[in-house]
Motif scaffolding. Structure first.
Motif, PDB file in Angstrom:
ATOM      1  N   MET A 133      16.245  -3.712 -35.926  1.00 54.51           N
ATOM      2  CA  MET A 133      15.094  -3.075 -36.566  1.00 54.51           C
ATOM      3  C   MET A 133      13.819  -3.913 -36.468  1.00 54.51           C
ATOM      4  SD  MET A 133      15.959  -0.110 -37.453  1.00 54.51           S
ATOM      5  CE  MET A 133      14.650   0.442 -38.562  1.00 54.51           C
ATOM      6  N   LYS A 135      12.633  -4.774 -33.680  1.00 52.38           N
ATOM      7  CA  LYS A 135      12.236  -4.529 -32.283  1.00 52.38           C
ATOM      8  C   LYS A 135      12.640  -5.693 -31.386  1.00 52.38           C
ATOM      9  CE  LYS A 135      10.210  -0.491 -32.732  1.00 52.38           C
ATOM     10  NZ  LYS A 135      11.055   0.579 -32.224  1.00 52.38           N
ATOM     11  N   LEU A 179      28.999 -12.467 -40.570  1.00 52.49           N
ATOM     12  CA  LEU A 179      29.298 -11.148 -41.130  1.00 52.49           C
ATOM     13  C   LEU A 179      30.278 -11.291 -42.293  1.00 52.49           C
ATOM     14  CD1 LEU A 179      28.848  -8.030 -40.616  1.00 52.49           C
ATOM     15  CD2 LEU A 179      31.075  -8.081 -39.500  1.00 52.49           C
ATOM     16  N   GLU A 212      25.594  -8.815 -44.644  1.00 48.22           N
ATOM     17  CA  GLU A 212      26.435  -7.664 -44.962  1.00 48.22           C
ATOM     18  C   GLU A 212      26.319  -6.607 -43.858  1.00 48.22           C
ATOM     19  OE1 GLU A 212      26.644  -6.629 -49.368  1.00 48.22           O
ATOM     20  OE2 GLU A 212      24.694  -7.612 -49.202  1.00 48.22           O
ATOM     21  N   GLY A 213      27.309  -5.723 -43.819  1.00 46.72           N
ATOM     22  CA  GLY A 213      27.379  -4.701 -42.772  1.00 46.72           C
ATOM     23  C   GLY A 213      26.126  -3.839 -42.651  1.00 46.72           C
ATOM     24  N   ASN A 214      25.484  -3.533 -43.773  1.00 50.78           N
ATOM     25  CA  ASN A 214      24.285  -2.673 -43.688  1.00 50.78           C
ATOM     26  C   ASN A 214      23.087  -3.420 -43.103  1.00 50.78           C
ATOM     27  OD1 ASN A 214      24.385  -4.182 -46.050  1.00 50.78           O
ATOM     28  ND2 ASN A 214      23.103  -2.769 -47.191  1.00 50.78           N
ATOM     29  N   ALA A 216      23.569  -5.601 -40.529  1.00 48.84           N
ATOM     30  CA  ALA A 216      24.045  -6.149 -39.254  1.00 48.84           C
ATOM     31  C   ALA A 216      22.974  -6.069 -38.166  1.00 48.84           C
ATOM     32  CB  ALA A 216      25.317  -5.419 -38.811  1.00 48.84           C
ATOM     33  N   LEU A 217      22.294  -4.919 -38.109  1.00 47.70           N
ATOM     34  CA  LEU A 217      21.283  -4.736 -37.065  1.00 47.70           C
ATOM     35  C   LEU A 217      19.875  -4.658 -37.653  1.00 47.70           C
ATOM     36  CD1 LEU A 217      23.205  -2.257 -34.738  1.00 47.70           C
ATOM     37  CD2 LEU A 217      23.114  -4.750 -34.672  1.00 47.70           C
ATOM     38  N   SER A 218      19.681  -5.343 -38.775  1.00 43.51           N
ATOM     39  CA  SER A 218      18.370  -5.330 -39.422  1.00 43.51           C
ATOM     40  C   SER A 218      17.404  -6.298 -38.757  1.00 43.51           C
ATOM     41  CB  SER A 218      18.515  -5.705 -40.893  1.00 43.51           C
ATOM     42  OG  SER A 218      19.009  -7.036 -40.970  1.00 43.51           O
ATOM     43  N   VAL A 234      31.813  -3.104 -36.195  1.00 44.76           N
ATOM     44  CA  VAL A 234      30.342  -3.026 -36.236  1.00 44.76           C
ATOM     45  C   VAL A 234      29.830  -2.291 -34.998  1.00 44.76           C
ATOM     46  CG1 VAL A 234      28.199  -4.363 -36.146  1.00 44.76           C
ATOM     47  CG2 VAL A 234      30.051  -5.083 -37.670  1.00 44.76           C
ATOM     48  N   SER A 238      28.551   1.534 -35.506  1.00 49.64           N
ATOM     49  CA  SER A 238      27.115   1.771 -35.287  1.00 49.64           C
ATOM     50  C   SER A 238      26.941   2.919 -34.302  1.00 49.64           C
ATOM     51  CB  SER A 238      26.440   0.511 -34.722  1.00 49.64           C
ATOM     52  OG  SER A 238      26.580  -0.562 -35.616  1.00 49.64           O
ATOM     53  N   GLU A 239      27.728   2.880 -33.241  1.00 43.27           N
ATOM     54  CA  GLU A 239      27.662   3.959 -32.255  1.00 43.27           C
ATOM     55  C   GLU A 239      28.054   5.301 -32.886  1.00 43.27           C
ATOM     56  OE1 GLU A 239      30.398   3.581 -29.030  1.00 43.27           O
ATOM     57  OE2 GLU A 239      30.008   5.617 -28.337  1.00 43.27           O
ATOM     58  N   TYR A 273      19.074   4.244 -28.911  1.00 38.67           N
ATOM     59  CA  TYR A 273      20.449   3.871 -29.261  1.00 38.67           C
ATOM     60  C   TYR A 273      21.378   4.292 -28.127  1.00 38.67           C
ATOM     61  CZ  TYR A 273      18.400   3.091 -33.803  1.00 38.67           C
ATOM     62  OH  TYR A 273      17.615   2.616 -34.812  1.00 38.67           O
TER      63      TYR A 273
ATOM     64  N   GLN B 233      32.760  -3.240 -44.135  1.00 39.71           N
ATOM     65  CA  GLN B 233      31.909  -3.140 -42.940  1.00 39.71           C
ATOM     66  C   GLN B 233      31.663  -1.673 -42.589  1.00 39.71           C
ATOM     67  OE1 GLN B 233      30.551  -5.811 -42.302  1.00 39.71           O
ATOM     68  NE2 GLN B 233      32.038  -7.073 -43.377  1.00 39.71           N
ATOM     69  N   LYS B 236      29.250  -0.158 -45.321  1.00 44.60           N
ATOM     70  CA  LYS B 236      27.875  -0.659 -45.289  1.00 44.60           C
ATOM     71  C   LYS B 236      27.223  -0.460 -43.931  1.00 44.60           C
ATOM     72  CE  LYS B 236      28.398  -3.961 -49.048  1.00 44.60           C
ATOM     73  NZ  LYS B 236      28.653  -5.385 -49.359  1.00 44.60           N
ATOM     74  N   MET B 241      23.214   1.998 -40.442  1.00 41.92           N
ATOM     75  CA  MET B 241      22.804   2.760 -39.262  1.00 41.92           C
ATOM     76  C   MET B 241      22.064   4.029 -39.662  1.00 41.92           C
ATOM     77  SD  MET B 241      23.092   1.512 -36.352  1.00 41.92           S
ATOM     78  CE  MET B 241      23.004   2.860 -35.172  1.00 41.92           C
TER      79      MET B 241
END
Lengths: 325, 325
Positions: A133, A135, A179, A212-214, A216-218, A234, A238-239, A273, B233, B236, B241
């Protein structure tokens, strides 16, 4: 971009779509990247049917296949002439080379340990580079090659991931997150709690704590460390969520007859994505860079894997076995 | 809906937004559900400041708080008058009751084991009911209460989750999936591989095999079993996502000046993937139903937790301690 002639070995087995999908990918690579020659490993008769420029293509014939149901170590003795094994053997003997395979992850690790070990103390691992997130990109490591890990393995992942982000993405001091199921140092399973302590003490790692998992891609961290079981969740979760939301959006657009405005948004999200490419794993800690494409890979995923290998080739010191710290 | 008078105990500590957020939630519950009386546990002076109908509200005064940084077992001895402990103690003595807390998951488990054990052989667990792509729901169990699990614990989760979906969602023979890093029986960490064998042999479970992370919420199974680390995981990461994609869509709408068409879509997605409510955990295997709201919970999450408790109350045989198989 990269001027020196570069070689890529392509294992034609492992795609759910058959060797044809991978051979179509090989065609895309030859068309787009002038400076690349290919060594294609698989069924010689099939490969010969393609109208490749054979001055740029060498064939290694293989026999037998291994599947996701096979035990990788047993397979290695039962099917020594399978394409995956022949591909790794060849890779170990050639300079300035990369390897692409959509084969069984376990077999890839067995091959890497047999043929491509950089440092005998460090088992290679599989990373994925995912858009975040901020970029920018987060290197998730491990994504499924090492399932049951001890704390020291997680520390190795942190080092390998940091080196990768330092060399490929030019980040001086990559931020490493661990993680966990909570941000506090007291959170985690036994292995994660132990790894936390080791990461805090490791002066060569810029450890920023649990993620945390939420998040992960922050974009909070450049390298996200976890065992292969959690990393696989993860990556695939996410996919899955991206696919679920996009599917929901398409249904909504149809129902409300707003395709004209909403379908371009769907296109944009699918590009951002793009899991067909994002799903590819990058082996870290091996002598030769290896791209592990997913079982569902089509031609585009194979082409994208080659593109990443070329980027890595421009930074080949990453795989030269020297200590970068 | 449910006509008999029902009691709900509300622990006012644990929300990042302070006890005020939870007390506002209590107000929503009293306004909406005529058949509910509340027992509110917390700072008596603060609670008394609210204009509740005190003929429907009992107060239990508490002292001291425990945080996510505290070890739950130590906290239990150090702060025996903390609201979470007082709430569980009260719940163990009252019939026809449910409990809502946003407190520390570990402390909730300690309390459940001390006060609300249904069957001494079975440790309670924490589930979440998430919307899936089949337009129905998947019970994810465990979501973070039991982090390091053995294979037998995963089997217990399968039983508790199946009972829940059978009683609450009226599914005769709930399909149980095991979260793993591949669909094949050979995939998984040591515990998952062992659990796979036990699930295949268990005639009381409708086991459909391994489920990968991207299929977690596809609707393939009604109950998705995993340890609390992996479940946390999934929970969250799915939220993360959804938030990431929705944020991206909002930016796109602004940039392209298409708010008029796209913002209603955003509203729709936010309702469908409403993680403020979805994040709530349901304790399974305890004598009394307990809703664990997240630290980020606001008034609406507390209200929604009460709504779920009322649904459970209509099916109270789930928590009566009888063997349902």
């Amino acid at each position: 971009m990269f001027m020196e002639k570069y070689k890529i070995i392509i294992d034609t087995f492992g795609s759910d779509k058959g060797p044809e999908a991978i051979l179509e990918g090989a065609k895309l690579i030859l068309n787009e990247f002038d400076n690349v020659d290919l060594i294609i490993v698989g069924d010689k008769d099939l490969i010969n049917k393609y109208d490749f420029d054979f001055s740029r293509v060498e064939i290694i014939d293989s026999k037998g296949t291994i599947t996701n149901y096979d035990n990788p170590i047993e397979a290695f003795y039962k099917e020594p002439d399978a394409s995956i094994f022949k591909a790794f053997e060849a890779a170990s003997k050639i300079k300035n080379i990369g390897l692409i395979s959509a084969g069984n992850s376990g077999a890839l690790m067995v091959c890497a340990i047999k043929y491509l070990l950089n440092d005998k103390r460090i088992r290679p691992c599989m990373a994925a580079v995912l858009p975040n997130m901020n970029k920018s990109f987060t290197c998730l490591v491990d994504t499924g090659a090492s399932i049951d890990c001890g704390p020291n393995q997680l520390i190795n992942f942190a080092h390998l991931g940091s080196d990768f982000m330092r060399y490929l993405y030019k980040i001086d001091s990559p931020k490493v997150g661990l993680l966990s199921n909570g941000a506090e140092p007291t959170k985690g399973n036994k292995v994660v709690k132990e790894a936390y302590k080791l990461l805090v003490e490791d002066k060569n790692i810029n450890f920023i704590g649990n993620i945390e998992g939420n998040k992960a891609l922050s974009g909070l961290c450049d390298v996200l460390v976890c065992d292969g079981f959690a990393g696989n969740q993860v990556l695939k979760n996410s996919e899955g969520m991206a696919v679920n939301l996009i599917t929901e959006i398409v249904k909504y657009a149809k129902k409300n007859k707003q395709e004209e405005v909403i379908m371009p948004l769907v296109q944009y999200l699918m590009q951002t994505y793009d899991f067909e490419s994002l799903g590819a794993g990058i082996m870290l800690g091996s002598k030769v860079p290896v791209m592990k494409c997913r079982g569902s890979s089509g031609p585009k995923a194979i082409r994208n894997a080659a593109h990443i290998l070329l980027n890595i080739a421009m930074n080949k010191s990453l795989y030269d076995g020297e200590d970068k710290r």
